[in-house]
Design a protein around this motif. Structure first.
Motif, short mmCIF file in Angstrom:
data_model
loop_
_atom_site.label_atom_id
_atom_site.label_comp_id
_atom_site.label_asym_id
_atom_site.label_seq_id
_atom_site.Cartn_x
_atom_site.Cartn_y
_atom_site.Cartn_z
N ARG A 1 40.62 35.19 42.76
CA ARG A 1 40.12 34.33 41.84
C ARG A 1 39.23 33.47 42.14
NH1 ARG A 1 44.62 30.50 39.78
NH2 ARG A 1 46.41 32.39 40.25
N LYS A 2 39.27 32.93 42.81
CA LYS A 2 37.86 31.70 42.91
C LYS A 2 36.29 32.58 43.50
CE LYS A 2 36.69 27.69 43.42
NZ LYS A 2 36.73 26.90 41.56
N LEU A 3 36.63 33.74 43.77
CA LEU A 3 35.76 35.14 44.07
C LEU A 3 34.75 34.98 42.51
CD1 LEU A 3 36.24 35.64 47.20
CD2 LEU A 3 34.56 34.29 47.16
N HIS A 4 36.05 35.46 41.74
CA HIS A 4 35.74 36.43 40.74
C HIS A 4 35.33 34.88 39.32
CE1 HIS A 4 36.38 39.00 37.42
NE2 HIS A 4 37.36 38.75 36.16
N GLN A 5 35.73 34.07 39.65
CA GLN A 5 35.00 33.21 39.21
C GLN A 5 33.87 33.03 39.21
OE1 GLN A 5 38.61 30.17 39.17
NE2 GLN A 5 39.63 30.73 37.50
N SER B 1 33.78 43.06 42.51
CA SER B 1 33.80 44.00 43.42
C SER B 1 32.57 44.64 43.88
CB SER B 1 34.99 44.96 43.04
OG SER B 1 34.34 45.82 41.84
N GLU B 2 31.37 45.09 43.10
CA GLU B 2 30.08 45.69 43.44
C GLU B 2 29.21 45.01 44.39
OE1 GLU B 2 30.93 44.94 40.30
OE2 GLU B 2 31.66 46.50 39.34
N HIS B 3 29.82 43.49 44.47
CA HIS B 3 29.09 42.66 45.27
C HIS B 3 29.41 43.42 46.50
CE1 HIS B 3 27.85 40.60 41.74
NE2 HIS B 3 27.37 41.21 41.68
N ALA B 4 30.35 43.34 46.85
CA ALA B 4 31.54 43.20 47.56
C ALA B 4 30.90 44.72 49.03
CB ALA B 4 33.02 43.21 47.87
N TYR B 5 30.98 45.65 47.23
CA TYR B 5 30.58 46.55 48.53
C TYR B 5 29.58 46.85 49.05
CZ TYR B 5 35.29 48.39 46.11
OH TYR B 5 36.60 48.59 45.72
N VAL B 6 28.44 46.82 48.64
CA VAL B 6 27.43 46.50 48.95
C VAL B 6 27.16 45.41 50.27
CG1 VAL B 6 24.71 45.65 48.45
CG2 VAL B 6 26.18 46.99 46.21
N HIS C 1 40.86 45.46 42.12
CA HIS C 1 42.61 45.29 41.17
C HIS C 1 41.90 43.66 40.50
CE1 HIS C 1 46.60 45.55 41.24
NE2 HIS C 1 46.76 44.07 41.37
N TYR C 2 41.80 42.76 41.04
CA TYR C 2 42.29 41.84 40.42
C TYR C 2 40.91 42.45 38.78
CZ TYR C 2 41.41 37.43 38.11
OH TYR C 2 41.75 36.00 37.61
N GLU C 3 40.11 42.63 39.01
CA GLU C 3 38.98 43.09 37.60
C GLU C 3 40.00 44.12 36.98
OE1 GLU C 3 35.96 44.79 39.55
OE2 GLU C 3 35.04 42.47 39.94
N GLN C 4 40.50 44.64 37.34
CA GLN C 4 41.36 46.12 36.23
C GLN C 4 42.51 44.99 35.83
OE1 GLN C 4 43.41 48.63 39.03
NE2 GLN C 4 40.64 49.91 39.20
N HIS C 5 43.15 44.41 37.14
CA HIS C 5 44.15 43.21 35.74
C HIS C 5 43.26 42.53 34.54
CE1 HIS C 5 47.50 41.82 35.18
NE2 HIS C 5 47.38 40.22 35.65
N ILE D 1 33.88 46.60 34.76
CA ILE D 1 32.76 47.40 34.47
C ILE D 1 32.74 49.02 35.09
CG2 ILE D 1 30.56 47.96 34.58
CD1 ILE D 1 30.22 44.73 35.32
N LEU D 2 33.53 50.00 34.26
CA LEU D 2 33.37 51.23 33.84
C LEU D 2 32.25 51.80 34.17
CD1 LEU D 2 36.49 51.95 32.58
CD2 LEU D 2 36.08 52.21 34.88
#
Length: 89
Positions: free
Chosen positions: A4-8, A13-18, A69-73, A78-79
């Protein structure tokens, strides 16, 4: 709580995948650089550097999955617009 803190903070998720894919490339680059820059230390040291950096990839992929998962919830995932249009039709 960490996700949650990382999201804030704006990490998605795209950043982590890159970062995961970049760490795979960096692992190979580190191995080759260590092999050529430190010829006296041998292959074992180059292997250790490559493996050390290569271990980052699964961590970033795991963070990407957790953030996704957090972004989906949260409803902020972003789709792909083509996928959204296909579902609407």
């Amino acid at each position: 709580m960490v996700i949650r803190k990382l999201h804030q903070m704006g990490v998605r998720s795209e950043h982590a995948y890159v970062a995961a894919f970049a760490s795979i490339g960096l692992s190979v680059a580190t191995w080759m650089a260590s092999l050529s820059m430190e010829p006296g230390t041998g292959l074992a040291r180059a292997d250790r550097w490559g493996i050390f950096v290569g271990e980052w990839a699964p961590t970033f992929f795991g963070l990407g999955l957790a953030l996704s998962h957090y972004e989906q919830h949260d409803g902020t995932l972003i789709l792909d617009t083509r996928e959204v249009r296909r579902e609407a039709a």
